[in-house]
Design an enzyme around this catalytic site. Structure first.
Site, PDB file in Angstrom:
ATOM      1  CG  ASP A   1      42.544  53.292  30.963  1.00 46.67           C
ATOM      2  OD1 ASP A   1      42.250  52.078  31.024  1.00 46.67           O
ATOM      3  OD2 ASP A   1      42.498  54.054  31.946  1.00 46.67           O
TER       4      ASP A   1
ATOM      5  CE1 TYR B   1      38.300  47.642  39.149  1.00 50.15           C
ATOM      6  CE2 TYR B   1      40.586  47.474  39.847  1.00 50.15           C
ATOM      7  CZ  TYR B   1      39.511  48.243  39.480  1.00 50.15           C
ATOM      8  OH  TYR B   1      39.624  49.609  39.419  1.00 50.15           O
ATOM      9  CE  LYS B   2      37.030  49.099  35.924  1.00 56.47           C
ATOM     10  NZ  LYS B   2      37.701  50.293  35.455  1.00 56.47           N
TER      11      LYS B   2
ATOM     12  NE  ARG C   1      29.105  51.863  34.451  1.00 58.90           N
ATOM     13  CZ  ARG C   1      30.368  51.740  34.831  1.00 58.90           C
ATOM     14  NH1 ARG C   1      31.346  52.049  33.998  1.00 58.90           N
ATOM     15  NH2 ARG C   1      30.680  51.292  36.035  1.00 58.90           N
TER      16      ARG C   1
HETATM   17  C1  PLP Z   1      38.290  51.180  36.285  1.00 57.48           C
HETATM   18  C2  PLP Z   1      39.167  52.164  35.623  1.00 57.48           C
HETATM   19  C3  PLP Z   1      40.342  52.589  36.234  1.00 57.48           C
HETATM   20  C4  PLP Z   1      40.671  52.087  37.608  1.00 57.48           C
HETATM   21  O1  PLP Z   1      41.850  52.541  38.146  1.00 57.48           O
HETATM   22  P1  PLP Z   1      42.329  51.962  39.544  1.00 57.48           P
HETATM   23  O2  PLP Z   1      43.672  52.513  39.723  1.00 57.48           O
HETATM   24  O3  PLP Z   1      42.268  50.466  39.456  1.00 57.48           O
HETATM   25  O4  PLP Z   1      41.364  52.422  40.589  1.00 57.48           O
HETATM   26  C5  PLP Z   1      41.155  53.467  35.537  1.00 57.48           C
HETATM   27  N1  PLP Z   1      40.809  53.918  34.304  1.00 57.48           N
HETATM   28  C6  PLP Z   1      39.668  53.517  33.707  1.00 57.48           C
HETATM   29  C7  PLP Z   1      39.327  54.012  32.348  1.00 57.48           C
HETATM   30  C8  PLP Z   1      38.804  52.638  34.350  1.00 57.48           C
HETATM   31  O5  PLP Z   1      37.675  52.270  33.774  1.00 57.48           O
END
Ligand code: PLP
Length: 413
Positions: free
Chosen positions: A198, A223-224, A372
């Site tokens: 991930d 979106y990050k 954070r």
């Molecule tokens: C932000 C994040 C997600 C987000 O998942 P969505 O399906 O977009 O809500 C998943 N895994 C990690 C490690 C994250 O930091």
């Protein structure tokens, strides 16, 4: 350790080779934004692009835009650009769905590649959706695969011949701790296990070299650090060598070999497109492309250098100036093990973060006690770090945090 001053930070900004990128983003005046690890900021060109997609491509082009504006090509086109940011090749990445859904598709497909093995390995305290999706898969498969969570220091020794798949977040969302992707992938492959990374806190934040470590699968967030906008679609990676055998569970028409022949029988697309399910979220994917283009124009080595320097300075500032106030440091001091954020701990973390946000300095709080601070080198200045810690000193010294207004929980922290 030399005593740091504000001048030191303004000088670093003057010498910063990435300083010019800040003007590509629209930031509210008088704000310090240290939360790009959760929601990236708005690229100025995304505004014009949004208007164009809505008014021209949708408003005027209507259904024709699937071809004339190449809406149909968005998943691959943006995917290929993201591939360049994570050390993958063209044809190995698509933009689709959310990170959670992409995890389900890939984890289910991956365990099918390892029949007879029953174990999925992850770590306790992984991002909640990652664990929930794996728990859902386990229940759905009636226990034919079991999720085992083991402490991050014991992951390497827990990989065995019964392990089908590891699902790990390369940079931990709370602590910012980073796994050694090469070492874990190599150990997994030694015993025939697969690894799904991930990259939600990696893509656009740290250099990632998927193919040079021989990675199997990856997912990540738009979106990050990629500044794709709220709810932007996620992305997924499948190494070329796995694509032809991969059978994904959500066999929707966009993953079909020839969707517009409208046949009754599903036949997966030959390449990465088989990982698509339904209709592309066109507006979201179009705006994500803008954020990805900006990130792709930055030198990732410089981004990482600045991000590490920021992390280092933030830790030094916290040690020098916040010492007496009960803070701890939850992030590794070893740069090799730290992503693009630093987390502090404090028993009153929630109220302290609320007091900071009231001063337009935006980080976030993660239960039970984590504050954070994310460093996004394209638009955060060194002086912002000084000003943030300066505000924290004031909040602690005056007990500003100790007000009822800062203690009521909000739905989203
Ligand atoms: C932000 C994040 C997600 C987000 O998942 P969505 O399906 O977009 O809500 C998943 N895994 C990690 C490690 C994250 O930091």
């Amino acid at each position: 350790m030399t005593t740091l001053t504000r001048d030191h930070f303004t000088t670093l900004d003057q010498q910063d080779p990435l300083a010019g990128f800040r003007q590509e983003f629209e930031l509210p005046a008088e704000h310090i934004y240290l939360n790009g690890n959760s929601l990236g900021v708005l690229p100025k060109t995304a505004k014009a692009r949004a208007r164009d997609v809505v008014e021209q491509e949708w408003g005027q082009g209507l259904i024709r835009s699937w071809n004339t504006a190449d809406w149909v090509g968005l998943p691959r086109r943006v995917g290929d650009k993201i591939a360049g940011l994570i050390g993958a090749d063209a044809g190995e990445v698509v933009v689709a769905d959310s990170t959670s859904v992409n995890l389900f598709k890939l984890a289910a497909a991956a365990v099918k590649l390892r029949p007879g093995r029953s174990k999925i390995l992850s770590e306790p305290g992984n991002f909640p959706t990652d664990l929930y999706i794996l728990q859902g898969l386990e229940a759905f498969m009636d226990g034919r695969v079991q999720l085992n969570t083991v402490h991050r220091d014991e992951i390497l020794s827990a990989i065995d011949e019964d392990t089908a798949l590891l699902v790990l977040t390369q940079v931990h969302y709370k602590s910012g701790s980073m796994f050694d992707m090469a070492a874990i992938t190599a150990r997994a492959h030694e015993v025939g296990a697969l690894v799904l990374w991930d990259l939600s806190h990696s893509a656009g934040a740290v250099p990632v070299a998927l193919n040079s470590v021989g990675a199997d699968f990856a997912i990540g967030c738009g979106y990050k650090y990629l500044n794709g906008g709220p709810g932007a679609p996620g992305f997924l990676f499948v190494a070329k060598r796995h694509q032809a055998q991969l059978q994904q569970p959500l066999s929707g028409w966009f993953g079909h070999a020839s969707p517009f022949q409208m046949r009754d029988d599903y036949e997966p697309a030959p390449g990465i497109e088989r990982m698509l399910c339904g209709t592309t979220p066109v507006i979201g994917a179009s705006l994500l492309e803008i954020g990805v283009d900006i990130m792709a124009s930055a030198d990732m080595t410089l981004v990482r250098e600045k991000s590490l320097q920021m992390g280092q300075l933030f830790i030094e500032l916290a040690e020098q100036r916040l010492g007496g106030y009960g803070f701890g440091i939850a992030s590794s001091k070893d740069p090799a093990l730290r992503g693009s954020q630093v987390s502090l701990t404090h028993a009153q973390g929630f109220a302290i973060m609320q007091a900071l946000i009231a001063r337009n300095i935006i980080g976030d709080f993660r239960a039970p006690d984590i504050l954070r601070f994310g460093f996004t080198p394209l638009y955060v200045r060194f002086v912002d770090l000084w000003d943030c810690v300066d505000a924290l000193v004031d909040i602690m010294a005056t007990r500003d945090w100790d007000r009822p207004a800062f203690k009521s929980l909000t739905a989203v922290t």
